[in-house]
Design a protein around this motif. Structure first.
Motif, PDB file in Angstrom:
ATOM      1  N   ALA A 164       3.754 -10.600 -10.912  1.00 27.43           N
ATOM      2  CA  ALA A 164       3.627  -9.242 -10.351  1.00 27.43           C
ATOM      3  C   ALA A 164       3.847  -8.183 -11.424  1.00 27.43           C
ATOM      4  CB  ALA A 164       4.620  -9.058  -9.210  1.00 27.43           C
ATOM      5  N   ARG A 165       4.704  -8.495 -12.380  1.00 29.40           N
ATOM      6  CA  ARG A 165       4.986  -7.507 -13.430  1.00 29.40           C
ATOM      7  C   ARG A 165       3.791  -7.289 -14.350  1.00 29.40           C
ATOM      8  NH1 ARG A 165      10.448  -9.169 -12.802  1.00 29.40           N
ATOM      9  NH2 ARG A 165      10.341 -10.947 -14.206  1.00 29.40           N
ATOM     10  N   THR A 166       2.875  -8.260 -14.388  1.00 33.80           N
ATOM     11  CA  THR A 166       1.703  -8.097 -15.260  1.00 33.80           C
ATOM     12  C   THR A 166       0.534  -7.461 -14.509  1.00 33.80           C
ATOM     13  OG1 THR A 166       0.710 -10.225 -14.742  1.00 33.80           O
ATOM     14  CG2 THR A 166       2.336 -10.202 -16.515  1.00 33.80           C
ATOM     15  N   SER A 167       0.732  -7.201 -13.229  1.00 33.74           N
ATOM     16  CA  SER A 167      -0.379  -6.725 -12.405  1.00 33.74           C
ATOM     17  C   SER A 167      -0.118  -5.318 -11.886  1.00 33.74           C
ATOM     18  CB  SER A 167      -0.553  -7.681 -11.216  1.00 33.74           C
ATOM     19  OG  SER A 167      -1.415  -7.120 -10.272  1.00 33.74           O
ATOM     20  N   LEU A 168      -1.201  -4.604 -11.647  1.00 32.71           N
ATOM     21  CA  LEU A 168      -1.056  -3.274 -11.044  1.00 32.71           C
ATOM     22  C   LEU A 168      -1.009  -3.368  -9.525  1.00 32.71           C
ATOM     23  CD1 LEU A 168      -3.551  -1.259 -13.260  1.00 32.71           C
ATOM     24  CD2 LEU A 168      -1.066  -1.228 -13.368  1.00 32.71           C
ATOM     25  N   ARG A 169      -1.310  -4.559  -8.991  1.00 32.94           N
ATOM     26  CA  ARG A 169      -1.292  -4.745  -7.542  1.00 32.94           C
ATOM     27  C   ARG A 169       0.096  -4.451  -6.987  1.00 32.94           C
ATOM     28  NH1 ARG A 169      -4.594  -8.379  -4.611  1.00 32.94           N
ATOM     29  NH2 ARG A 169      -6.520  -8.795  -5.712  1.00 32.94           N
ATOM     30  N   GLY A 170       0.166  -3.672  -5.953  1.00 33.97           N
ATOM     31  CA  GLY A 170       1.424  -3.464  -5.246  1.00 33.97           C
ATOM     32  C   GLY A 170       2.366  -2.486  -5.901  1.00 33.97           C
ATOM     33  N   ARG A 171       2.006  -1.969  -7.060  1.00 30.06           N
ATOM     34  CA  ARG A 171       2.831  -0.961  -7.747  1.00 30.06           C
ATOM     35  C   ARG A 171       4.309  -1.374  -7.815  1.00 30.06           C
ATOM     36  NH1 ARG A 171      -0.394   1.599  -4.207  1.00 30.06           N
ATOM     37  NH2 ARG A 171      -2.121   2.814  -5.047  1.00 30.06           N
ATOM     38  N   GLY A 172       4.566  -2.492  -8.441  1.00 26.25           N
ATOM     39  CA  GLY A 172       5.949  -2.909  -8.663  1.00 26.25           C
ATOM     40  C   GLY A 172       6.499  -3.854  -7.613  1.00 26.25           C
ATOM     41  N   LYS A 173       5.927  -3.858  -6.403  1.00 25.78           N
ATOM     42  CA  LYS A 173       6.388  -4.825  -5.389  1.00 25.78           C
ATOM     43  C   LYS A 173       5.505  -6.064  -5.471  1.00 25.78           C
ATOM     44  CE  LYS A 173       8.895  -4.205  -1.709  1.00 25.78           C
ATOM     45  NZ  LYS A 173       9.130  -4.219  -0.280  1.00 25.78           N
ATOM     46  N   PRO A 174       6.083  -7.248  -5.462  1.00 26.65           N
ATOM     47  CA  PRO A 174       5.274  -8.448  -5.685  1.00 26.65           C
ATOM     48  C   PRO A 174       4.545  -8.960  -4.444  1.00 26.65           C
ATOM     49  CG  PRO A 174       7.592  -9.004  -5.619  1.00 26.65           C
ATOM     50  CD  PRO A 174       7.519  -7.540  -5.426  1.00 26.65           C
ATOM     51  N   CYS A 175       4.670  -8.292  -3.294  1.00 29.05           N
ATOM     52  CA  CYS A 175       4.119  -8.841  -2.044  1.00 29.05           C
ATOM     53  C   CYS A 175       2.605  -9.056  -2.106  1.00 29.05           C
ATOM     54  CB  CYS A 175       4.481  -7.944  -0.871  1.00 29.05           C
ATOM     55  SG  CYS A 175       6.255  -7.648  -0.757  1.00 29.05           S
ATOM     56  N   SER A 176       1.894  -8.121  -2.733  1.00 32.86           N
ATOM     57  CA  SER A 176       0.444  -8.237  -2.802  1.00 32.86           C
ATOM     58  C   SER A 176       0.037  -9.425  -3.683  1.00 32.86           C
ATOM     59  CB  SER A 176      -0.147  -6.930  -3.347  1.00 32.86           C
ATOM     60  OG  SER A 176      -1.511  -7.074  -3.543  1.00 32.86           O
ATOM     61  N   VAL A 177       0.687  -9.552  -4.836  1.00 35.21           N
ATOM     62  CA  VAL A 177       0.422 -10.681  -5.733  1.00 35.21           C
ATOM     63  C   VAL A 177       0.805 -11.992  -5.032  1.00 35.21           C
ATOM     64  CG1 VAL A 177       1.303 -11.828  -7.825  1.00 35.21           C
ATOM     65  CG2 VAL A 177       0.536  -9.448  -7.923  1.00 35.21           C
ATOM     66  N   CYS A 178       1.926 -11.973  -4.339  1.00 30.07           N
ATOM     67  CA  CYS A 178       2.402 -13.163  -3.618  1.00 30.07           C
ATOM     68  C   CYS A 178       1.359 -13.610  -2.592  1.00 30.07           C
ATOM     69  CB  CYS A 178       3.730 -12.834  -2.933  1.00 30.07           C
ATOM     70  SG  CYS A 178       4.533 -14.262  -2.213  1.00 30.07           S
ATOM     71  N   GLY A 179       0.810 -12.653  -1.852  1.00 27.98           N
ATOM     72  CA  GLY A 179      -0.204 -12.973  -0.844  1.00 27.98           C
ATOM     73  C   GLY A 179      -1.449 -13.575  -1.487  1.00 27.98           C
ATOM     74  N   LEU A 180      -1.863 -12.979  -2.597  1.00 29.24           N
ATOM     75  CA  LEU A 180      -3.053 -13.469  -3.313  1.00 29.24           C
ATOM     76  C   LEU A 180      -2.843 -14.915  -3.784  1.00 29.24           C
ATOM     77  CD1 LEU A 180      -5.722 -13.040  -5.004  1.00 29.24           C
ATOM     78  CD2 LEU A 180      -4.246 -12.158  -6.814  1.00 29.24           C
ATOM     79  N   VAL A 181      -1.688 -15.162  -4.407  1.00 31.06           N
ATOM     80  CA  VAL A 181      -1.396 -16.498  -4.945  1.00 31.06           C
ATOM     81  C   VAL A 181      -1.285 -17.512  -3.797  1.00 31.06           C
ATOM     82  CG1 VAL A 181       0.351 -17.874  -6.165  1.00 31.06           C
ATOM     83  CG2 VAL A 181      -0.304 -15.613  -7.045  1.00 31.06           C
ATOM     84  N   LYS A 182      -0.621 -17.124  -2.739  1.00 35.62           N
ATOM     85  CA  LYS A 182      -0.457 -18.057  -1.600  1.00 35.62           C
ATOM     86  C   LYS A 182      -1.817 -18.420  -1.005  1.00 35.62           C
ATOM     87  CE  LYS A 182       2.900 -15.831   0.656  1.00 35.62           C
ATOM     88  NZ  LYS A 182       4.035 -15.492   1.540  1.00 35.62           N
ATOM     89  N   ARG A 183      -2.666 -17.421  -0.782  1.00 38.34           N
ATOM     90  CA  ARG A 183      -3.991 -17.696  -0.193  1.00 38.34           C
ATOM     91  C   ARG A 183      -4.773 -18.669  -1.079  1.00 38.34           C
ATOM     92  NH1 ARG A 183      -3.601 -12.271   1.049  1.00 38.34           N
ATOM     93  NH2 ARG A 183      -4.718 -11.618  -0.818  1.00 38.34           N
TER      94      ARG A 183
END
Lengths: 310, 63
Positions: free
Chosen positions: A125-144
């Protein structure tokens, strides 16, 4: 308050159904309802192999328990996300999931995201702009991505998740507030399979979250009670609280909201312009479907992480 | 008195009222919790006794 079936003391009262049940009859009633919805929405048959996405929470462990009680061929899949935040959150949820499987002799697959991608969810999540600092969006992407990969590669017919009615109503509420037609079109008890995409089903989609909690407690299922440390302040929780306020004043409001939506969608309310129906392409790296030609979002994220780490 | 615990919060109510009335008193929706006493799930019409310690388990999760 007496059990409608036997007249003994009831422990669960479901106002939306005008139904109160004792422990024994409640633990019989829930699997019967789940079985009814599996059949109603043609989710799967007893001949098919089901992969249950288990997080260590009350809903997914209860779903796995119910499916095995009903005699379905259901194995579990746990994704270790590497979330610690001083709580050992992932370690504890993995321990509870493994304990659940071991005590019942069930087959559990474990995928460690750090081993698969080189980084934990918070690190990705820290390397991504998704979610602006919160990892939930990255987490959802990875889980899917990983749930679909495992269902497809290990040879399961269907992927089952523990989404309950409150989850579904909250997502629906959020998407209705923004009229996100593309998302509304995709929401339902069954997301049909496609080349490279496993069929996804939600057998608990008509069971209230409180009822799933009651089931887990009455069945003695040990689950992770602590909330994911990143879920604090989540919009979905806020929407659930709002919906529960409506439910309190109008029993059945959540269920009606969800069922009316399904009926409206079935009758064509959201059959929008063809432009919103996306053409899918195969990701050249992982082979999973993606909306645009080139690497899928998951592979782009992992590649970016490798570059940043270098 | 009756002690009611929900996550890190503690409330006190008078004995003799039902669980449902106690939840209304402390402004907790019955739709959002399951109550346990001595580890047993409680019905919402059960009367709270002096000295009871009621643990409310939150139903809502998400993220």
């Amino acid at each position: 308050m007496k059990c409608r079936m036997c007249g003994q003391k009831a422990v669960v009262n479901m106002r939306q159904h005008k139904l109160a049940l004792c422990k024994e009859h409640y633990l019989e009633w829930i699997p019967t309802q789940v079985e009814r919805f599996i059949a109603k929405y043609s989710m799967f048959t007893r001949e098919e192999k089901i992969l249950v996405a288990v997080s260590g929470g009350k809903d997914s462990l209860s779903l796995w328990d119910i499916l095995t009680r009903l005699g379905y061929q259901a194995d579990g899949l746990y994704l270790c996300l590497g979330i610690d935040e001083g709580l050992q959150y992932s370690n504890e949820s993995q321990r509870l999931t493994e304990k659940f499987a071991a005590e019942r002799g069930l087959k559990l697959h474990v995928v460690n995201i750090q081993q698969e991608t080189g980084a934990t969810i918070p690190e990705l999540a820290r390397t991504s702009l998704r979610g602006r600092g919160k990892p939930c969006s990255v987490c959802g992407l990875v889980k899917r991505h990983e749930l679909n990969r495992m269902a497809r590669d290990v040879g399961y017919d269907v992927l089952a998740t523990g989404h309950n009615l409150d989850d579904e109503a909250a997502v629906l509420f959020g998407n209705t507030l923004t009229w996100s037609v593309e998302y509304l079109l995709r929401q339902g008890p069954v997301l049909p399979g496609a080349p490279g995409l496993a069929r996804k089903v939600k057998p608990l989609c008509r069971i209230y979250e409180r009822e799933m909690l009651a089931y887990a407690l009455l069945r003695g299922i040990e689950y992770i009670y602590e909330e994911c440390p990143f879920a604090e302040g989540a919009t979905s929780i806020y929407h659930k609280e709002l919906l529960n306020r409506m439910e309190h004043d109008h029993p059945g409001a959540k269920l009606t909201f969800y069922l009316s939506f399904l009926e409206a969608r079935r009758s064509g309310l959201f059959s929008g312009p063809e432009a919103i129906r996306q053409e899918l392409h195969a990701c050249p790296k992982c082979g999973q479907p993606t909306s645009a030609p080139g690497l899928c979002s998951f592979c782009r994220l992992v590649e970016k992480r490798k570059v940043d780490a270098f | 008195m009756v002690k009611i615990i929900l996550r890190k919060k503690e409330y006190e109510v008078r004995p003799g009222m039902t669980l449902l009335a106690a939840l209304q008193k402390i402004d907790v929706l019955v739709e959002s919790v399951i109550a346990t006493r001595n580890g047993e799930v409680m019905g919402e019409d059960e009367i709270l006794q002096d000295g009871d310690e009621i643990k409310l388990i939150a139903a809502i999760s998400g993220g």
